[in-house]
Design a protein around this motif. Structure first.
Motif, PDB file in Angstrom:
ATOM      1  N   PRO A 101       0.822  -1.225   0.000  1.00 58.40           N
ATOM      2  CA  PRO A 101       0.000   0.000   0.000  1.00 58.40           C
ATOM      3  C   PRO A 101       0.850   1.267   0.000  1.00 58.40           C
ATOM      4  CG  PRO A 101       0.024  -0.983   2.187  1.00 58.40           C
ATOM      5  CD  PRO A 101       0.784  -1.922   1.297  1.00 58.40           C
ATOM      6  N   LEU A 102       0.881   1.955  -1.112  1.00 58.27           N
ATOM      7  CA  LEU A 102       1.568   3.232  -1.226  1.00 58.27           C
ATOM      8  C   LEU A 102       0.522   4.350  -1.221  1.00 58.27           C
ATOM      9  CD1 LEU A 102       4.200   2.365  -3.964  1.00 58.27           C
ATOM     10  CD2 LEU A 102       4.561   2.482  -1.504  1.00 58.27           C
ATOM     11  N   PRO A 103       0.734   5.419  -0.447  1.00 63.60           N
ATOM     12  CA  PRO A 103      -0.296   6.460  -0.306  1.00 63.60           C
ATOM     13  C   PRO A 103      -0.230   7.546  -1.369  1.00 63.60           C
ATOM     14  CG  PRO A 103       1.515   6.929   1.177  1.00 63.60           C
ATOM     15  CD  PRO A 103       1.878   5.655   0.443  1.00 63.60           C
ATOM     16  N   ASP A 104       0.524   7.351  -2.433  1.00 66.49           N
ATOM     17  CA  ASP A 104       0.756   8.437  -3.387  1.00 66.49           C
ATOM     18  C   ASP A 104      -0.534   8.908  -4.050  1.00 66.49           C
ATOM     19  OD1 ASP A 104       3.176   6.840  -2.927  1.00 66.49           O
ATOM     20  OD2 ASP A 104       4.123   8.272  -4.268  1.00 66.49           O
ATOM     21  N   ASN A 105      -1.330   7.967  -4.574  1.00 66.52           N
ATOM     22  CA  ASN A 105      -2.589   8.363  -5.218  1.00 66.52           C
ATOM     23  C   ASN A 105      -3.547   9.008  -4.222  1.00 66.52           C
ATOM     24  OD1 ASN A 105      -1.621   7.302  -7.591  1.00 66.52           O
ATOM     25  ND2 ASN A 105      -2.713   5.376  -7.408  1.00 66.52           N
ATOM     26  N   LEU A 106      -3.616   8.439  -3.024  1.00 62.22           N
ATOM     27  CA  LEU A 106      -4.531   8.953  -2.015  1.00 62.22           C
ATOM     28  C   LEU A 106      -4.137  10.352  -1.572  1.00 62.22           C
ATOM     29  CD1 LEU A 106      -7.006   8.234  -0.321  1.00 62.22           C
ATOM     30  CD2 LEU A 106      -5.473   7.240   1.383  1.00 62.22           C
ATOM     31  N   MET A 107      -2.848  10.594  -1.402  1.00 64.53           N
ATOM     32  CA  MET A 107      -2.425  11.920  -0.927  1.00 64.53           C
ATOM     33  C   MET A 107      -2.656  12.989  -1.992  1.00 64.53           C
ATOM     34  SD  MET A 107       1.717  11.549  -1.011  1.00 64.53           S
ATOM     35  CE  MET A 107       2.667  11.626  -2.541  1.00 64.53           C
ATOM     36  N   ALA A 132      -4.359   6.706   7.070  1.00 67.52           N
ATOM     37  CA  ALA A 132      -3.988   5.780   5.998  1.00 67.52           C
ATOM     38  C   ALA A 132      -2.653   5.101   6.295  1.00 67.52           C
ATOM     39  CB  ALA A 132      -3.925   6.526   4.668  1.00 67.52           C
ATOM     40  N   ASN A 133      -1.676   5.872   6.751  1.00 67.63           N
ATOM     41  CA  ASN A 133      -0.369   5.283   7.083  1.00 67.63           C
ATOM     42  C   ASN A 133      -0.452   4.373   8.301  1.00 67.63           C
ATOM     43  OD1 ASN A 133       2.024   6.512   5.370  1.00 67.63           O
ATOM     44  ND2 ASN A 133       0.549   8.164   5.683  1.00 67.63           N
ATOM     45  N   LEU A 134      -1.321   4.725   9.254  1.00 68.21           N
ATOM     46  CA  LEU A 134      -1.499   3.870  10.430  1.00 68.21           C
ATOM     47  C   LEU A 134      -2.033   2.506  10.028  1.00 68.21           C
ATOM     48  CD1 LEU A 134      -1.658   3.303  13.453  1.00 68.21           C
ATOM     49  CD2 LEU A 134      -3.858   4.512  13.491  1.00 68.21           C
ATOM     50  N   ASN A 309      10.455  -1.176   6.779  1.00 62.42           N
ATOM     51  CA  ASN A 309      10.619  -0.016   7.656  1.00 62.42           C
ATOM     52  C   ASN A 309      10.969   1.237   6.872  1.00 62.42           C
ATOM     53  OD1 ASN A 309      10.066  -1.143  10.221  1.00 62.42           O
ATOM     54  ND2 ASN A 309      12.083  -2.101  10.269  1.00 62.42           N
ATOM     55  N   GLN A 310      11.808   1.079   5.878  1.00 58.60           N
ATOM     56  CA  GLN A 310      12.157   2.233   5.049  1.00 58.60           C
ATOM     57  C   GLN A 310      10.945   2.725   4.261  1.00 58.60           C
ATOM     58  OE1 GLN A 310      15.582   1.556   2.582  1.00 58.60           O
ATOM     59  NE2 GLN A 310      15.343   3.457   1.463  1.00 58.60           N
ATOM     60  N   LEU A 311      10.108   1.807   3.782  1.00 57.53           N
ATOM     61  CA  LEU A 311       8.903   2.203   3.069  1.00 57.53           C
ATOM     62  C   LEU A 311       7.914   2.913   3.985  1.00 57.53           C
ATOM     63  CD1 LEU A 311       8.374  -0.934   0.833  1.00 57.53           C
ATOM     64  CD2 LEU A 311       8.812   1.375   0.027  1.00 57.53           C
ATOM     65  N   ASN A 315       6.670   6.691   3.304  1.00 57.44           N
ATOM     66  CA  ASN A 315       5.256   6.975   3.080  1.00 57.44           C
ATOM     67  C   ASN A 315       4.742   8.085   3.988  1.00 57.44           C
ATOM     68  OD1 ASN A 315       5.222   4.992   1.150  1.00 57.44           O
ATOM     69  ND2 ASN A 315       4.292   3.448   2.455  1.00 57.44           N
ATOM     70  N   ILE A 316       5.089   8.051   5.284  1.00 61.25           N
ATOM     71  CA  ILE A 316       4.580   9.062   6.198  1.00 61.25           C
ATOM     72  C   ILE A 316       5.188  10.425   5.883  1.00 61.25           C
ATOM     73  CG2 ILE A 316       6.322   8.542   7.949  1.00 61.25           C
ATOM     74  CD1 ILE A 316       2.672   9.618   8.572  1.00 61.25           C
TER      75      ILE A 316
END
Length: 424
Positions: A101-107, A132-134, A309-311, A315-316
């Motif tokens: 799950p990458l938040p790019d589209n959502l953000m 979303a990140n949580l 962890n790096q992802l 993301n945050i």
């Protein structure tokens, strides 16, 4: 950390892959060297027993056993079993990566549709992306050993800033027998609806867009959970493992250099202490099994496992920058460099001919007269054939009945010749 060698193979050249053979981290040598050493020691021990400990009668029994093992070990379909298994494991590995799950589209949707530069608007956007990140942290904590070690308890998530103490109480207050990674996404949906009521989201279309991207994000979190829950059937993993290890157990005896069953004075019998080709075979097949073992679960702590962890950190940070620091923070509008000049400016030495299509340079002028001439001949022969066919039916002449057939063959020849000329 994931081992990347993309730059080393950017250009295909002589011996390009040979540089990669001397790397240790993430290599097959690091994965396989223990099993390889055990196989070599066992092979050497059995060879020592055969040569130095057994008497002549015992050696004959061992030789018959070695020939028997070597004969029937070939019946195990190693290439088929391993090839199919590793193919399925690779498809599963790639599916897990694309489900991350990458938040790019959502953000992008949040920063473009949740308006307001005041403190309330900032708080809404930042809270939406934090929820979303949580959710991704909760799901990764359930499937990744690296994330679990980073957040062994939910209080560690609160301390890291992904969740508040009040949100932790609400999370624990809601009883469920199943994983509750979806709860922050439900908070996201409710908060987005509240923003719509406050006028921060302009219309229902924008709210629908937010919900669509939220559902896509939730689907990826759910897919990761199901990948962790549903594995490749254990029976197939057992079949592959048993096939590989049993094959090389037979090879320990069957690939020994023993005396030939029927000595032939004309043939030279090789007696080697190091089975080079057997060791290569072990390297290939056992290495293939190790590849499947490595990629079947990429959420561990191997060299090539995903950097979860790096992802999470990426993301945050990126999502907060997109919805807060960059919200309505636009550079000044200026005329670009190509406002007047429509061409691109770069050294002419690097320019190459532009591809315009495979038929762009096709020419018809040289072949047009011959094409017209051949077409006229065909039309004349077709008319002649039709006339003679009608004459044959009226007078029933045997000689004239053969003429339409000859003209028909000649017309086909001209037609084929004309098409071949145009294609060349």
């Amino acid at each position: 950390m994931t081992v990347s060698y993309t730059l080393k193979v950017a250009n295909a050249k002589f011996g390009g892959f040979s540089k990669l053979l001397f790397r240790w981290k993430g290599s097959i040598y690091k994965l396989l060297y223990r099993e390889f050493l055990v196989f070599c020691l066992l092979y050497g021990f059995i060879s020592f027993l055969y040569r130095c400990v057994l008497n002549n009668e015992q050696q004959e029994v061992f030789e018959r056993l070695a020939r028997h093992c070597n004969k029937f070990a070939k019946l195990i379909p190693m290439s088929f079993v391993l090839g199919f298994y590793v193919t399925q494991a690779f498809q599963r590995w790639w599916g897990q990566y694309t489900s991350f799950p990458l938040p790019d589209n959502l953000m992008m949707v949040v920063t473009g549709n949740v308006h307001g530069t005041d403190e309330r608007g900032r708080l809404l956007r930042r809270t939406l992306m934090r929820y979303a990140n949580l959710s991704s942290v909760l799901i990764l904590r359930s499937i990744s050993t690296r994330v679990r070690k980073r957040f062994p308890a939910l209080e560690d998530i609160v301390e890291a800033g992904f969740m508040t103490a009040d949100e932790l109480k609400k999370l624990n207050h809601l009883y469920s027998d199943f994983n509750k990674y979806w709860m922050p996404l439900a908070w996201f949906a409710n908060l987005a609806s509240q923003a719509r009521k406050e006028g921060r989201v302009k219309d229902d279309i924008a709210l629908r867009l937010l919900m669509d991207e939220l559902n896509n994000y939730r689907a990826k979190c759910s897919m990761l959970f199901h990948y962790d829950w549903i594995s490749i059937p254990l029976v197939y993993t057992q079949v592959v493992t048993v096939a590989v290890y049993s094959f090389f157990m037979f090879c320990l005896i069957g690939r020994q250099f023993v005396k030939p069953e029927k000595p032939d004075e004309d043939k030279i019998h090789l007696d080697l202490y190091i089975p080079i080709f057997t060791l290569l075979e072990f390297f290939f097949y056992a290495g293939w099994l190790k590849v499947g073992e490595l990629i079947i679960n990429p959420f561990g702590e191997d060299d090539d496992d995903f950097e979860t962890n790096q992802l999470i950190d990426r993301n945050i940070q990126v999502s907060m920058l997109a919805v807060d620091d960059m919200h309505q923070n636009l550079p000044l509008l200026e005329k670009d460099k190509y406002w007047v000049d429509k061409g691109l400016s770069y050294p002419s030495a690097t320019m190459k001919p532009v591809f315009m299509g495979s038929t762009h340079d096709m020419r018809y002028n040289d072949r047009l007269p011959l094409f017209i001439f051949g077409t006229q001949i065909k039309i004349f022969l077709i008319k002649s054939k039709n006339f003679l066919t009608l004459h044959t039916q009226q007078h029933n002449s045997q000689i004239s009945s053969k003429i339409p057939f000859v003209l028909q063959r000649l017309t086909k020849v001209l037609w084929v010749w004309n098409d071949m000329w145009l294609s060349n």
